[in-house]
Design an enzyme around this catalytic site. Structure first.
Site, PDB file in Angstrom:
ATOM      1  CE1 TYR A   6      -4.180  -1.628  -0.031  1.00  0.00           C
ATOM      2  CE2 TYR A   6      -3.010  -3.240   1.304  1.00  0.00           C
ATOM      3  CZ  TYR A   6      -4.092  -2.893   0.527  1.00  0.00           C
ATOM      4  OH  TYR A   6      -5.084  -3.803   0.298  1.00  0.00           O
ATOM      5  CG  ASP A 235     -10.781 -14.382   6.594  1.00  0.00           C
ATOM      6  OD1 ASP A 235      -9.808 -14.882   7.190  1.00  0.00           O
ATOM      7  OD2 ASP A 235     -10.669 -13.489   5.733  1.00  0.00           O
ATOM      8  CE  LYS A 264      -2.641 -11.211   7.972  1.00  0.00           C
ATOM      9  NZ  LYS A 264      -3.949 -10.671   7.604  1.00  0.00           N
TER      10      LYS A 264
HETATM   11  C1  LIG Z   1      -4.420 -10.715   6.180  1.00  0.00           C
HETATM   12  C2  LIG Z   1      -5.781 -11.246   5.969  1.00  0.00           C
HETATM   13  C3  LIG Z   1      -6.142 -11.859   4.759  1.00  0.00           C
HETATM   14  C4  LIG Z   1      -5.209 -11.952   3.575  1.00  0.00           C
HETATM   15  O1  LIG Z   1      -4.088 -12.733   3.856  1.00  0.00           O
HETATM   16  P1  LIG Z   1      -2.763 -12.560   2.949  1.00  0.00           P
HETATM   17  O2  LIG Z   1      -1.858 -13.632   3.450  1.00  0.00           O
HETATM   18  O3  LIG Z   1      -2.261 -11.164   3.229  1.00  0.00           O
HETATM   19  O4  LIG Z   1      -3.169 -12.752   1.538  1.00  0.00           O
HETATM   20  C5  LIG Z   1      -7.430 -12.366   4.648  1.00  0.00           C
HETATM   21  N1  LIG Z   1      -8.309 -12.273   5.661  1.00  0.00           N
HETATM   22  C6  LIG Z   1      -7.991 -11.707   6.835  1.00  0.00           C
HETATM   23  C7  LIG Z   1      -9.017 -11.667   7.933  1.00  0.00           C
HETATM   24  C8  LIG Z   1      -6.728 -11.151   7.031  1.00  0.00           C
HETATM   25  O5  LIG Z   1      -6.429 -10.553   8.190  1.00  0.00           O
END
Ligand SMILES: *Cc1c(COP(=O)(O)O)cnc(C)c1O
Length: 414
Positions: A6, A235, A264
Site C-alpha cells: 500500500y 475467515d 498468518k
Molecule cells: C491478512 C488477511 C487476509 C489476507 O491474507 P494474505 O496472506 O495477506 O493474503 C485475509 N483475511 C484476513 C481476515 C486477514 O487478516
C-alpha cells in the site's frame, strides 16, 4: 525500485532496513532495537528466530525444500492436515493448502460455489458479507472486503458485485438486538437463491477497522445460514491460533463454519502458508458431481518447509500455557491503554485477547508518526485512525509496559 505494501514508489518513503530479529526485538541496520508490537501482521506469535522453529525447518530442508503436490504427498502436509482437523471445530474434516490468506479466501469462495453447483443450484454464486470486513487483496477476496476501504470504485468493472449489509453495532460484551441482524435477514429473504455463502471474520474485524462484535451476532448468523440454506465461511486468518483468547474466535460463539480460512500465524510467521478447511459433506459433494474435482491447485501447494513450520509452531503453541499468557497480555493492555481515553484526540480504546486498539478522532500521518515510534524503540504500524498493538505472545511484562508507554507518549503529542 521496490514496491512496499500500500505504498507509492516515491523516494521519500520512510522505510527502515532490518538487520535481524530475535525474540520480540527487531534490530535495525543502524543498530537501533525495537520492541515488536505487530507480530509482523498477526503472524510471528512466538517471536523471531525461535530455536525450535529453526531446527525443524533446517531438518526438513535437508530432506526436501519443495515437491509438487499433484500426484505426490509428504509427511509434513499429512501431519499438519491431521493436526488442523484435530484442533478446529469438529465438523471440519478436510484441508486444502494454499500460499496465502487471500488465496485461501478465493478457494473458500470457489468451494462454496462448486458445492451449490454439485447440488444442482448453479445460481448460488453470490457472497453476502458485512461492511468493514477485510479478506485480502486478490479480486475475489477484495470483492467481499469493505467497499469504501477497499476502493471498490477504482476496480468497479472488474470486481464481482457482492451483497453488503451493515456490520452489527453490538460490541463484544453486549447482547445483540433484532436491529443488528435485520439487514442480514432482509437480504437473505430477498436473495437466498443467488447466495452461495455468508463470509465473515468471526468476532474481530481486522484490517477493515479493528472492530470487535458480539458472539451473539455470530450465533444468529449461523442460524440464519441454516434457515436460508446458505453456507457460512469464517475467515480466521487474523484471529486464528490464540490471538483473541480462544484458539479460534468462533469458539466464543460456539459456532462452527461450513468453510474455515486459516493463514498468518499458521506457520508462526516463518513462511507463507494458508489453509481452507471444510466438512466431509461439502468435500464429498464436490468430488462426486461433475466436474468431479475441485478446480484449484497452486504450484507451491502444501510446501513442505511451510508445513513443517506450521507443525512446529502448533507444537510450541499447544504445549505452552498460551491461554494464561493471553489473559496476562489482555490485562496489561486494558490497564495500560486506559489513560489514552483522557486525551481529546482519542475516540475509543478497546482490547480483546492480545489485541489492543486506540482509535483516534482523525487519521494519523504515517510519514511523521512512524519515525517517532522508532525513536521510542518500538515497532508499530498504525493505519488510518487506528494505532493498534498485537505483540508476539512471548512478550514480557516489561517489554509490554515499554510498548504501551511509547503509545501513550506519542498520542499525547499528536
Ligand atoms: C491478512 C488477511 C487476509 C489476507 O491474507 P494474505 O496472506 O495477506 O493474503 C485475509 N483475511 C484476513 C481476515 C486477514 O487478516
Amino acid at each position: 525500485m521496490v514496491w512496499h505494501p500500500y505504498s507509492a514508489v516515491n523516494a521519500d518513503l520512510c522505510i527502515f532496513p532490518v538487520k535481524s530479529a530475535q525474540g520480540v526485538v527487531i534490530k535495525l541496520m543502524d543498530g537501533r532495537e525495537l520492541i515488536d508490537g505487530m507480530s509482523s501482521w498477526w503472524s510471528a506469535i512466538h517471536g523471531y528466530n525461535h530455536p525450535v522453529m529453526n531446527q525443524a525447518i533446517i531438518r526438513q530442508l535437508e530432506s526436501m525444500a519443495h515437491i509438487m503436490f499433484g500426484g505426490l504427498t509428504h509427511q509434513p502436509a499429512v501431519e499438519l492436515a491431521a493436526k488442523l482437523v484435530e484442533i478446529t471445530p469438529n465438523s471440519l474434516a478436510t484441508v486444502f493448502f494454499s500460499d496465502s490468506g487471500s488465496v485461501a479466501v478465493e478457494v473458500a469462495m470457489k468451494m462454496a460455489i462448486q458445492y451449490w453447483h454439485s447440488k444442482q443450484q448453479p445460481n448460488k454464486q453470490k457472497m453476502l458479507t458485512i461492511r468493514h470486513g477485510y479478506h485480502g487483496d486478490t479480486f475475489g477476496a477484495m470483492s467481499v472486503s469493505d467497499p469504501v476501504n477497499g476502493m471498490h470504485s477504482l476496480f468497479a468493472s472488474s470486481l464481482a458485485q457482492q451483497i453488503f449489509v451493515d456490520a452489527p453495532s453490538c460490541k463484544f460484551h453486549q447482547t445483540c438486538t433484532a436491529n443488528d441482524s435485520q439487514p442480514l435477514i432482509e437480504q437473505l429473504e430477498k436473495n437466498h437463491q443467488q447466495i452461495a455463502a455468508v463470509i465473515l471474520e468471526p468476532i474481530v474485524q481486522g484490517a477493515g477497522g479493528m472492530r470487535f462484535y458480539s458472539p451473539d451476532y455470530l450465533k444468529h448468523v449461523r442460524e440464519l445460514c441454516d434457515q436460508f440454506k446458505v453456507l457460512l465461511i469464517l475467515d480466521e486468518i487474523a484471529t486464528g491460533f490464540g490471538r483473541t483468547g480462544k484458539l479460534f474466535a468462533c469458539e466464543y460463539a460456539k459456532t462452527e463454519p461450513d468453510i474455515l480460512c486459516l493463514g498468518k500465524a499458521l506457520t508462526g510467521g516463518y513462511l507463507t502458508l494458508a489453509a481452507t478447511m471444510t466438512t466431509t459433506e461439502i468435500a464429498q459433494s464436490i468430488s462426486h458431481h461433475d466436474p468431479g474435482v475441485f478446480m484449484h491447485g497452486p504450484t507451491f501447494m502444501a510446501n513442505p518447509l511451510a508445513c513443517t513450520a506450521g507443525l512446529a509452531s502448533l507444537d510450541i503453541l499447544l504445549n505452552s500455557s498460551w491461554q494464561e499468557k493471553i489473559v496476562q497480555i489482555e490485562k496489561a493492555l486494558k490497564i495500560g491503554l486506559k489513560p489514552c481515553l483522557d486525551f481529546p484526540q482519542v475516540k475509543d480504546v478497546r482490547v480483546l485477547g492480545a489485541i489492543g486498539v486506540v482509535e483516534l478522532q482523525s487519521p494519523v500521518n504515517l510519514k511523521t508518526i512512524q519515525p517517532k515510534f522508532v525513536d521510542e524503540g518500538v515497532w508499530l504500524r498504525p493505519f488510518n485512525k487506528l494505532i493498534y498493538l498485537m505483540p508476539p505472545f512471548i512478550i514480557t511484562d516489561d517489554e509490554l509496559h515499554d510498548l504501551i508507554n511509547a503509545v501513550i507518549k506519542i498520542i499525547s503529542r499528536i
